[in-house]
Motif scaffolding. Structure first.
Motif, PDB file in Angstrom:
ATOM      1  N   ARG A 175       3.078   8.574  -3.835  1.00  0.00           N
ATOM      2  CA  ARG A 175       3.787   7.541  -4.150  1.00  0.00           C
ATOM      3  C   ARG A 175       5.320   7.891  -3.973  1.00  0.00           C
ATOM      4  O   ARG A 175       5.519   8.796  -4.834  1.00  0.00           O
ATOM      5  CB  ARG A 175       3.375   6.782  -5.404  1.00  0.00           C
TER       6      ARG A 175
ATOM      7  N   THR B  46       0.842  -1.164  -0.017  1.00  0.00           N
ATOM      8  CA  THR B  46       0.162   0.148   0.088  1.00  0.00           C
ATOM      9  C   THR B  46       0.900   1.222   0.017  1.00  0.00           C
ATOM     10  O   THR B  46       0.738   2.166  -0.963  1.00  0.00           O
ATOM     11  CB  THR B  46      -0.837   0.145   1.060  1.00  0.00           C
TER      12      THR B  46
ATOM     13  N   PRO C  53      -4.120   1.974  -5.993  1.00  0.00           N
ATOM     14  CA  PRO C  53      -2.679   1.730  -6.461  1.00  0.00           C
ATOM     15  C   PRO C  53      -2.614   2.531  -7.720  1.00  0.00           C
ATOM     16  O   PRO C  53      -3.553   2.545  -8.687  1.00  0.00           O
ATOM     17  CB  PRO C  53      -2.604   0.323  -6.511  1.00  0.00           C
TER      18      PRO C  53
ATOM     19  N   ALA D 272      -6.008   5.918   2.000  1.00  0.00           N
ATOM     20  CA  ALA D 272      -5.083   5.455   0.670  1.00  0.00           C
ATOM     21  C   ALA D 272      -5.663   5.645  -0.723  1.00  0.00           C
ATOM     22  O   ALA D 272      -7.145   5.543  -0.687  1.00  0.00           O
ATOM     23  CB  ALA D 272      -4.579   4.203   0.747  1.00  0.00           C
ATOM     24  N   THR D 273      -5.146   5.983  -1.574  1.00  0.00           N
ATOM     25  CA  THR D 273      -5.737   5.932  -3.196  1.00  0.00           C
ATOM     26  C   THR D 273      -5.781   4.783  -3.749  1.00  0.00           C
ATOM     27  O   THR D 273      -4.917   3.783  -3.043  1.00  0.00           O
ATOM     28  CB  THR D 273      -4.999   7.058  -3.770  1.00  0.00           C
TER      29      THR D 273
ATOM     30  N   THR E  76      -2.618   5.539  -8.626  1.00  0.00           N
ATOM     31  CA  THR E  76      -3.286   6.695  -8.886  1.00  0.00           C
ATOM     32  C   THR E  76      -2.455   7.607  -9.551  1.00  0.00           C
ATOM     33  O   THR E  76      -1.675   8.137  -9.001  1.00  0.00           O
ATOM     34  CB  THR E  76      -4.140   7.085  -7.825  1.00  0.00           C
TER      35      THR E  76
ATOM     36  N   SER F 245       0.524   3.486  -3.764  1.00  0.00           N
ATOM     37  CA  SER F 245      -0.656   4.386  -3.355  1.00  0.00           C
ATOM     38  C   SER F 245      -0.077   5.731  -2.611  1.00  0.00           C
ATOM     39  O   SER F 245       0.802   5.799  -1.945  1.00  0.00           O
ATOM     40  CB  SER F 245      -1.689   3.746  -2.639  1.00  0.00           C
TER      41      SER F 245
END
Length: 132
Positions: free
Chosen positions: A53, A28, A105, A102-103, A107, A32
């Protein structure tokens, strides 16, 4: 499925400091953008800080709510699979439930205001109470 778990919330006195942590399984924090939000009792969810990220050649960008950027610091330790929020000079207005987010993955959104709508994974929150 991304799962996030916050820890570290507790009661502190005005002027104190506190560090919250967030852990997650898998990659994660590598794949992300992640961040912190908070919600005071009876209030709406409020953005606190975010970190993008990591890239191979530079530290990830960070973004803070303007009212907190001088007192809060967001950091990430990929090796420990942990996100942290270090808070200083706390006041009763910082009392809230703090959520890790979290966004999805990979993004591809620049770290900044446009990123906020992409947070779609949430922890259950940890309570921070600041007494005067």
């Amino acid at each position: 499925q991304i799962q996030l778990e916050e820890a570290g919330g507790r009661s502190v006195q005005t002027g104190g400091s506190l560090t919250l942590s967030c852990t997650s399984s898998g990659d994660t924090f590598r794949n992300s953008a992640v961040g912190w939000f908070r919600r005071a009792e009876g209030g709406e969810r409020e953005f606190v800080a975010a970190i993008g990220r990591p890239s191979g050649w530079s530290d990830a960008d960070t973004y803070y709510a303007r009212s907190m950027e001088d007192r809060f610091t967001i950091t990430r330790d990929i090796n420990k699979n942990m996100l942290s929020l270090h808070m200083t000079d706390l006041t009763p207005t910082d009392t809230a439930v703090y959520y890790c987010a979290a966004t999805p993955p990979y993004t591809l959104v620049r770290v900044g205001p446009a990123l906020l709508q992409h947070f779609s994974y949430w922890g259950r929150g940890t309570q921070v109470t600041v007494s005067s």
